[in-house]
Scaffold this motif. Structure first.
Motif, PDB file in Angstrom:
ATOM      1  N   ASN A 167       0.799  -1.249   0.037  1.00 48.90           N
ATOM      2  CA  ASN A 167       0.040   0.052   0.067  1.00 48.90           C
ATOM      3  C   ASN A 167       0.781   1.219  -0.111  1.00 48.90           C
ATOM      4  O   ASN A 167       0.476   2.204  -0.680  1.00 48.90           O
ATOM      5  CB  ASN A 167      -1.004  -0.040   1.151  1.00 48.90           C
ATOM      6  CG  ASN A 167      -2.039  -0.859   1.181  1.00 48.90           C
ATOM      7  OD1 ASN A 167      -2.329  -1.300   0.103  1.00 48.90           O
ATOM      8  ND2 ASN A 167      -2.518  -1.371   2.059  1.00 48.90           N
ATOM      9  N   CYS A 170       2.642   1.550  -3.386  1.00 45.47           N
ATOM     10  CA  CYS A 170       1.576   2.091  -4.425  1.00 45.47           C
ATOM     11  C   CYS A 170       1.485   3.454  -4.322  1.00 45.47           C
ATOM     12  O   CYS A 170       1.125   4.261  -5.257  1.00 45.47           O
ATOM     13  CB  CYS A 170       0.246   1.137  -4.547  1.00 45.47           C
ATOM     14  SG  CYS A 170       0.469  -0.446  -5.295  1.00 45.47           S
ATOM     15  N   THR A 171       1.244   4.057  -2.993  1.00 44.46           N
ATOM     16  CA  THR A 171       0.827   5.428  -2.846  1.00 44.46           C
ATOM     17  C   THR A 171       2.081   6.146  -3.301  1.00 44.46           C
ATOM     18  O   THR A 171       1.777   7.314  -4.008  1.00 44.46           O
ATOM     19  CB  THR A 171       0.805   5.820  -1.108  1.00 44.46           C
ATOM     20  OG1 THR A 171      -0.361   5.123  -0.647  1.00 44.46           O
ATOM     21  CG2 THR A 171       0.677   7.342  -1.005  1.00 44.46           C
ATOM     22  N   GLN A 172       3.249   5.777  -3.187  1.00 47.57           N
ATOM     23  CA  GLN A 172       4.629   6.624  -3.647  1.00 47.57           C
ATOM     24  C   GLN A 172       4.569   6.456  -5.213  1.00 47.57           C
ATOM     25  O   GLN A 172       4.798   7.494  -5.914  1.00 47.57           O
ATOM     26  CB  GLN A 172       5.779   5.869  -2.865  1.00 47.57           C
ATOM     27  CG  GLN A 172       5.980   6.040  -1.377  1.00 47.57           C
ATOM     28  CD  GLN A 172       5.853   7.641  -1.057  1.00 47.57           C
ATOM     29  OE1 GLN A 172       6.851   8.421  -1.720  1.00 47.57           O
ATOM     30  NE2 GLN A 172       5.153   8.012   0.025  1.00 47.57           N
ATOM     31  N   ARG A 174       2.178   6.319  -7.433  1.00 47.84           N
ATOM     32  CA  ARG A 174       1.084   7.369  -7.752  1.00 47.84           C
ATOM     33  C   ARG A 174       1.446   8.613  -7.719  1.00 47.84           C
ATOM     34  O   ARG A 174       0.918   9.383  -8.547  1.00 47.84           O
ATOM     35  CB  ARG A 174      -0.251   7.094  -7.103  1.00 47.84           C
ATOM     36  CG  ARG A 174      -0.858   5.679  -7.385  1.00 47.84           C
ATOM     37  CD  ARG A 174      -2.275   5.527  -6.777  1.00 47.84           C
ATOM     38  NE  ARG A 174      -2.954   4.182  -7.073  1.00 47.84           N
ATOM     39  CZ  ARG A 174      -3.126   3.319  -6.387  1.00 47.84           C
ATOM     40  NH1 ARG A 174      -2.623   3.256  -5.198  1.00 47.84           N
ATOM     41  NH2 ARG A 174      -3.606   2.310  -6.796  1.00 47.84           N
TER      42      ARG A 174
END
Length: 204
Positions: A167, A170-172, A174
């Motif tokens: 998670n 994926c945040t980084q 994006r």
């Protein structure tokens, strides 16, 4: 009548075979053999929604331009892939990378190393990792739009204990703006690719 519906998931392209048929000892150029030329090169290929290699680019190489060009020419002609799929399950362009080792036939056959050994795409510093680990890597598969933004992201066969790391990764991802994909005519295309993200703790 009732039917079951399953959620589609991103999937990167995968070779139909192991890659050993792409280049063989018989493909070694005579001039390179005479020079005793050996070494490693990294390359990235663009795979079409039909599973064909439509472009090959050398990323790093210890070899001459002759062997670089020979590698891309043969891989483009011989490699066949199961195409990548987007979040709806539809075939999509994908970027796939690996390295090739050229060694003289008297020693051993050239071989490919799958993308599990690819270079790290992103490094994230954290204060603490599970089980006191100093570093931990997770694999992602991402979809990148025509502007270079990650629109979909998921872990590659993630361990349930890695869910939080996936998670965060994926945040980084994006938040990044990556190089957008282009087809052979230079038109921007959305595509799928794998990413390797390394989590590291501060050196004590």
């Amino acid at each position: 009548m009732f039917g079951l519906m399953f959620a589609a998931a991103l999937a990167n392209s995968t070779p139909v075979d192991t890659g050993r048929s792409w280049l063989t000892a018989r493909d070694y150029p005579a001039d390179a053999r005479k020079r005793g030329e050996e070494g490693i090169l990294w390359f990235v290929i663009l795979v079409s929604p039909e599973g064909r290699v439509v472009r090959c680019d050398i990323v790093q190489s210890q070899l001459s331009s002759e062997l670089n060009e020979k590698t891309c020419s043969l891989v483009t002609a011989r490699a066949k892939f199961r195409p990548a799929t987007d979040e709806t399950g539809a075939p999509i362009y994908s970027e796939w990378q690996t390295r090739m080792e050229w060694f003289l036939p008297s020693q051993r056959q050239p071989s490919t190393t799958q993308s599990i050994t690819m270079p790290v795409d992103m490094e994230i510093q954290v204060q603490k990792l599970p089980k006191g680990a100093r570093e931990k890597s997770v694999g992602l598969v991402v979809k990148i739009d025509t502007d270079g933004h990650v629109t979909h992201c998921q872990g590659i066969k993630p361990d349930k204990n890695d869910a939080k790391l996936v998670n965060v990764a994926c945040t980084q991802a994006r938040a990044l703006t990556m190089e957008s994909g282009k087809d052979n005519d230079g038109r921007p295309i959305p595509f799928v690719r794998a990413m390797l993200v390394a989590f590291r703790t501060p050196v004590q």
